[in-house]
Structure formats: structure tokens, C-alpha cells
Design a protein around this motif. Structure first.
Motif, PDB file in Angstrom:
ATOM      1  N   ARG A 172       0.842  -1.191   0.000  1.00 12.19           N
ATOM      2  CA  ARG A 172       0.000   0.000   0.000  1.00 12.19           C
ATOM      3  C   ARG A 172       0.878   1.242   0.000  1.00 12.19           C
ATOM      4  O   ARG A 172       2.003   1.213   0.489  1.00 12.19           O
ATOM      5  CB  ARG A 172      -0.905   0.021   1.232  1.00 12.19           C
ATOM      6  CG  ARG A 172      -1.835  -1.159   1.313  1.00 12.19           C
ATOM      7  CD  ARG A 172      -2.898  -1.086   0.221  1.00 12.19           C
ATOM      8  NE  ARG A 172      -3.704  -2.294   0.201  1.00 12.19           N
ATOM      9  CZ  ARG A 172      -3.830  -3.054  -0.872  1.00 12.19           C
ATOM     10  NH1 ARG A 172      -3.233  -2.755  -1.982  1.00 12.19           N
ATOM     11  NH2 ARG A 172      -4.577  -4.138  -0.827  1.00 12.19           N
ATOM     12  N   PRO A 173       0.387   2.364  -0.529  1.00 14.26           N
ATOM     13  CA  PRO A 173       1.173   3.604  -0.519  1.00 14.26           C
ATOM     14  C   PRO A 173       1.597   3.993   0.899  1.00 14.26           C
ATOM     15  O   PRO A 173       0.820   3.871   1.836  1.00 14.26           O
ATOM     16  CB  PRO A 173       0.217   4.642  -1.108  1.00 14.26           C
ATOM     17  CG  PRO A 173      -0.711   3.844  -1.957  1.00 14.26           C
ATOM     18  CD  PRO A 173      -0.882   2.529  -1.236  1.00 14.26           C
ATOM     19  N   GLY A 174       2.848   4.420   1.017  1.00 15.94           N
ATOM     20  CA  GLY A 174       3.387   4.824   2.300  1.00 15.94           C
ATOM     21  C   GLY A 174       4.201   3.760   3.007  1.00 15.94           C
ATOM     22  O   GLY A 174       4.895   4.055   3.966  1.00 15.94           O
ATOM     23  N   MET A 175       4.109   2.513   2.568  1.00 19.48           N
ATOM     24  CA  MET A 175       4.875   1.443   3.204  1.00 19.48           C
ATOM     25  C   MET A 175       6.351   1.583   2.858  1.00 19.48           C
ATOM     26  O   MET A 175       6.705   2.007   1.766  1.00 19.48           O
ATOM     27  CB  MET A 175       4.366   0.074   2.769  1.00 19.48           C
ATOM     28  CG  MET A 175       2.973  -0.235   3.254  1.00 19.48           C
ATOM     29  SD  MET A 175       2.388  -1.827   2.696  1.00 19.48           S
ATOM     30  CE  MET A 175       2.912  -2.848   4.039  1.00 19.48           C
ATOM     31  N   LEU A 176       7.205   1.221   3.815  1.00 17.18           N
ATOM     32  CA  LEU A 176       8.645   1.277   3.601  1.00 17.18           C
ATOM     33  C   LEU A 176       9.126  -0.049   3.014  1.00 17.18           C
ATOM     34  O   LEU A 176       8.856  -1.116   3.562  1.00 17.18           O
ATOM     35  CB  LEU A 176       9.365   1.578   4.905  1.00 17.18           C
ATOM     36  CG  LEU A 176       9.100   2.966   5.475  1.00 17.18           C
ATOM     37  CD1 LEU A 176       9.805   3.124   6.814  1.00 17.18           C
ATOM     38  CD2 LEU A 176       9.547   4.039   4.519  1.00 17.18           C
ATOM     39  N   ILE A 177       9.849   0.052   1.905  1.00 21.52           N
ATOM     40  CA  ILE A 177      10.293  -1.098   1.127  1.00 21.52           C
ATOM     41  C   ILE A 177      11.815  -1.135   1.093  1.00 21.52           C
ATOM     42  O   ILE A 177      12.458  -0.098   0.979  1.00 21.52           O
ATOM     43  CB  ILE A 177       9.774  -0.995  -0.330  1.00 21.52           C
ATOM     44  CG1 ILE A 177       8.268  -0.754  -0.360  1.00 21.52           C
ATOM     45  CG2 ILE A 177      10.174  -2.193  -1.157  1.00 21.52           C
ATOM     46  CD1 ILE A 177       7.443  -1.863   0.184  1.00 21.52           C
ATOM     47  N   LYS A 178      12.392  -2.331   1.171  1.00 25.04           N
ATOM     48  CA  LYS A 178      13.828  -2.492   0.977  1.00 25.04           C
ATOM     49  C   LYS A 178      14.035  -2.927  -0.472  1.00 25.04           C
ATOM     50  O   LYS A 178      13.572  -3.983  -0.885  1.00 25.04           O
ATOM     51  CB  LYS A 178      14.379  -3.545   1.936  1.00 25.04           C
ATOM     52  CG  LYS A 178      15.868  -3.708   1.862  1.00 25.04           C
ATOM     53  CD  LYS A 178      16.349  -4.695   2.903  1.00 25.04           C
ATOM     54  CE  LYS A 178      17.848  -4.829   2.846  1.00 25.04           C
ATOM     55  NZ  LYS A 178      18.306  -5.829   3.830  1.00 25.04           N
ATOM     56  N   HIS A 179      14.709  -2.081  -1.253  1.00 30.99           N
ATOM     57  CA  HIS A 179      14.923  -2.340  -2.685  1.00 30.99           C
ATOM     58  C   HIS A 179      16.379  -2.014  -3.012  1.00 30.99           C
ATOM     59  O   HIS A 179      16.819  -0.884  -2.798  1.00 30.99           O
ATOM     60  CB  HIS A 179      13.970  -1.473  -3.515  1.00 30.99           C
ATOM     61  CG  HIS A 179      14.087  -1.658  -4.985  1.00 30.99           C
ATOM     62  ND1 HIS A 179      13.774  -2.839  -5.600  1.00 30.99           N
ATOM     63  CD2 HIS A 179      14.491  -0.817  -5.958  1.00 30.99           C
ATOM     64  CE1 HIS A 179      13.968  -2.707  -6.901  1.00 30.99           C
ATOM     65  NE2 HIS A 179      14.412  -1.474  -7.127  1.00 30.99           N
TER      66      HIS A 179
END
Length: 68
Positions: A17-24
């Protein structure tokens, strides 16, 4: 990263969902939108997208996705 997190979890791109923190690529990104088969990511002034099916999400103390 200044926010306290409790690990990461690999989830399906459709659950983001928008706003979630992702490790990329070993850096932290904020999810912007999840449309047209792409997950759009923001980090400061940088923008990118990914078409990977599985992405790594930072978790909060309850085991849910961490939001910025």
C-alpha cells in the motif's frame, strides 16, 4: 533510516500500500503507487519502479508493514 523497525518480510507486490517502507537494492524506499503491474518507489528526489513479484517490506512491532 531513523524509524525503528523489527525486521523485514518478503510479500507479494499486490499487498503493498502507498506509504509502506520497502527495501529495494539494499536501500529504503517509500511505496508510492501500485498500478499497471509496477510498484512505484520514492526516496527523497529519486523515483524508480519495480516489476518484481516479491518485495521486502520493513515490519513494525506488531508484524505489520511499517508506514512512513
Amino acid at each position: 533510516m531513523t524509524v525503528m523497525h523489527y525486521g523485514t518480510q518478503t510479500v507479494c507486490r499486490a499487498a503493498i500500500r502507498p506509504g509502506m517502507l520497502i527495501k529495494h537494492h539494499d536501500t529504503t524506499w517509500t511505496a508510492s503507487a501500485n498500478v499497471r503491474g509496477c510498484l512505484y518507489l520514492l526516496r527523497g528526489y529519486e523515483r524508480t519502479h519495480t516489476k518484481e513479484l516479491l518485495v521486502e517490506v520493513y515490519l513494525n512491532g506488531l508484524g505489520d508493514g511499517l508506514k512512513h
